[in-house]
Design an enzyme around this catalytic site. Structure first.
Site, PDB file in Angstrom:
ATOM      1  N   PHE A  40      41.431  37.104  39.929  1.00  0.00           N
ATOM      2  CA  PHE A  40      41.496  35.637  39.872  1.00  0.00           C
ATOM      3  C   PHE A  40      40.806  35.036  41.089  1.00  0.00           C
ATOM      4  O   PHE A  40      40.241  33.957  41.028  1.00  0.00           O
ATOM      5  CB  PHE A  40      42.953  35.182  39.810  1.00  0.00           C
ATOM      6  CG  PHE A  40      43.653  35.614  38.542  1.00  0.00           C
ATOM      7  CD1 PHE A  40      43.278  35.076  37.323  1.00  0.00           C
ATOM      8  CD2 PHE A  40      44.649  36.570  38.564  1.00  0.00           C
ATOM      9  CE1 PHE A  40      43.891  35.469  36.153  1.00  0.00           C
ATOM     10  CE2 PHE A  40      45.279  36.973  37.400  1.00  0.00           C
ATOM     11  CZ  PHE A  40      44.899  36.422  36.184  1.00  0.00           C
ATOM     12  N   CYS A  41      40.896  35.712  42.215  1.00  0.00           N
ATOM     13  CA  CYS A  41      40.257  35.242  43.444  1.00  0.00           C
ATOM     14  C   CYS A  41      39.846  36.456  44.257  1.00  0.00           C
ATOM     15  O   CYS A  41      40.723  37.230  44.624  1.00  0.00           O
ATOM     16  CB  CYS A  41      41.209  34.368  44.254  1.00  0.00           C
ATOM     17  SG  CYS A  41      40.511  33.673  45.755  1.00  0.00           S
ATOM     18  N   PRO A  42      38.570  36.686  44.485  1.00  0.00           N
ATOM     19  CA  PRO A  42      37.448  35.756  44.327  1.00  0.00           C
ATOM     20  C   PRO A  42      36.916  35.600  42.902  1.00  0.00           C
ATOM     21  O   PRO A  42      36.148  34.676  42.667  1.00  0.00           O
ATOM     22  CB  PRO A  42      36.370  36.367  45.218  1.00  0.00           C
ATOM     23  CG  PRO A  42      36.660  37.820  45.234  1.00  0.00           C
ATOM     24  CD  PRO A  42      38.150  37.940  45.164  1.00  0.00           C
TER      25      PRO A  42
END
Lengths: 378, 76
Positions: free
Chosen positions: B13-15
């Site tokens: 989801f992140c990055p």
């Protein structure tokens, strides 16, 4: 004796060492286990505090303590950075010429900002990824009396909330100075929305609209022309500025690259066991992994807790029981006195709530509680 | 041409898959390919858009058992 060698005395390495020392207290006292931490620095810096240094809300002296003071009794600590990894012979060599053999090796050497990897960025932009840079940013913000502020973000980078946080904090900083009518803000981001996390991006776009902050997505900084005060992007765009704030691209540490452990200093790592790919006795923590998760202190923290339990069980029972599930928690400062947070893992995206003063004050409290966190007391 | 590098961005989801791709492209040579694995439906559209905008080449884009496979050849 089972020897555990931890390379790196940052957040991940320190939490892991203390976690292991607590779990293996009897084994340490009986001499059946040895835990060694090898670090490049005698000082341990709370890196997220540098953002506050840029706004004169924390001082560098508040951000560092002696690493030795953070480690539990029984842990061997040396300021003697590793220069060579000989994984086939289960040993590392240090700058002082010593050789440390190991049964289990943990590599937690972290990452570094490299503004020099983008032409013109180092000379023209300000950032908050070193003490020196944060102090220069503080001076630049103080001296700025009006004009175009641009925010650019390199890839990859650590602390993924910094691009948004520094933008919102600058907005309120200049509002408090009565300069908003003389300052414009343009926020850029490398992908097709204003933050990696979709829900965070939706929230931030609403904030940008409310505050009058311009933004441009799919903007990867290619070069900076300091004389013209202009940024060019890989996508063909240009952006003019009077004050340039950057989140520089990062790499892992050079020793990882020079020893052939991973491209750009990121070590291929199993996403749940945290073992280095192809090795059962080498583990990787924090920024040093190549995992597709945030390079953030909380990532290293959660990984270290899992690895601590697993290594302790490997030493005492010969098996690892827990899986790292991609847990990350990041505070998001939404200005000078409100904050929210994002909590997520491999399976669950974050659902950030509207910013509150309470979360902001919890973040400020955590800035002080961090030292208890790395000691394993929180 | 060297072996295709796999960028396993499943569950990222992140990055996120596109940011992982941008970072990974720095570590391969012009003309080499890499393949991004993603469980994010949005990346099946975002990645081709970015690849086209920058001028790289998308050589494959398919979904298999909930995993999106996007193969990119570095052009510059």
């Amino acid at each position: 004796m089972k020897r555990i060698v931890i390379v790196g005395g940052g957040t991940g390495g320190t939490i892991l060492a203390n976690n292991l020392a607590r779990r293996l207290e009897r084994e340490l006292e009986a001499g059946r286990v040895g835990i060694t931490v090898l670090s490049a620095s005698a000082q341990h810096m709370y890196q997220p505090g540098l953002l506050y240094v840029a706004f004169a809300r924390m001082a560098p002296a508040e951000l560092s303590v002696d690493e030795a003071s953070l480690l539990r009794p029984g842990i061997d600590f040396a300021v003697d950075p590793v220069t060579a990894f000989d994984l086939d012979h289960k040993e590392v060599k240090t700058q002082s010429g010593k050789t440390h053999g190991y049964d289990y090796l943990v590599i937690a050497t972290g990452s570094r900002a490299l503004p020099e990897n983008v032409p013109g960025l180092k000379e023209s932009a300000h950032h908050v990824y070193t003490e020196e840079a944060a102090l220069k940013t503080c001076a630049a913000l103080k001296a700025f009396e009006g004009g175009r502020i641009a925010v650019v973000t390199g890839v990859p980078h650590k602390c993924p909330m910094v691009p948004l946080e520094i933008t919102f904090m600058m907005y309120e900083y200049f509002r408090d100075r009565g300069l908003l009518d003389k300052v414009s803000f343009t926020y850029t981001y490398p992908i097709g929305r204003v933050h990696s996390l979709e829900n965070v991006a939706k929230w931030a776009v609403g904030e940008f609209a409310r505050l009058g902050i311009h933004y441009e997505t799919l903007f990867n900084v290619k070069e900076v022309d300091g004389a013209k005060r202009q940024v060019k992007s890989e996508e063909g765009g240009t952006l003019d500025y009077d004050l340039l704030i950057a989140v520089p691209p990062h790499k892992g540490m050079e020793v990882v690259e020079t020893n052939g452990l991973g491209g750009s200093g990121w070590i291929p790592t199993h996403r749940t066991t945290l073992a280095m790919e192809g090795r059962e006795d080498v583990f990787v923590l924090g920024d040093t992994t190549n995992l597709p998760i945030s390079k953030a202190g909380s990532t290293a923290h959660y990984e270290a807790e899992v690895l601590g339990e697993n290594l302790a069980n490997l030493v005492t029972r010969g098996l690892a029981l827990r899986a790292y599930e991609g847990k990350v928690f990041c505070f998001i400062e939404a200005g000078k006195d409100r904050a929210t947070y994002a909590s997520f893992d491999y399976q669950h995206p974050p659902e950030p709530q509207p910013p509150t003063r309470a979360i902001h004050w919890f973040k400020l409290a955590y800035n002080r509680l961090y030292w208890n966190s790395v000691r394993g007391l929180l | 041409m060297s072996d295709t590098k796999i960028v396993d961005a499943r569950g990222s989801f992140c990055p996120g898959p596109l940011m992982e791709l941008i970072a990974a492209l720095k570590d391969i040579s012009v003309g080499d390919e890499l393949e991004v694995l993603s469980t994010d439906q949005g990346s099946a559209a975002d990645i081709p858009e970015w690849v086209a905008k920058v001028g790289h080449t998308l050589t494959a884009n398919f979904e298999d058992q909930g995993v999106y496979h996007l193969r990119i050849r570095k052009a510059k």
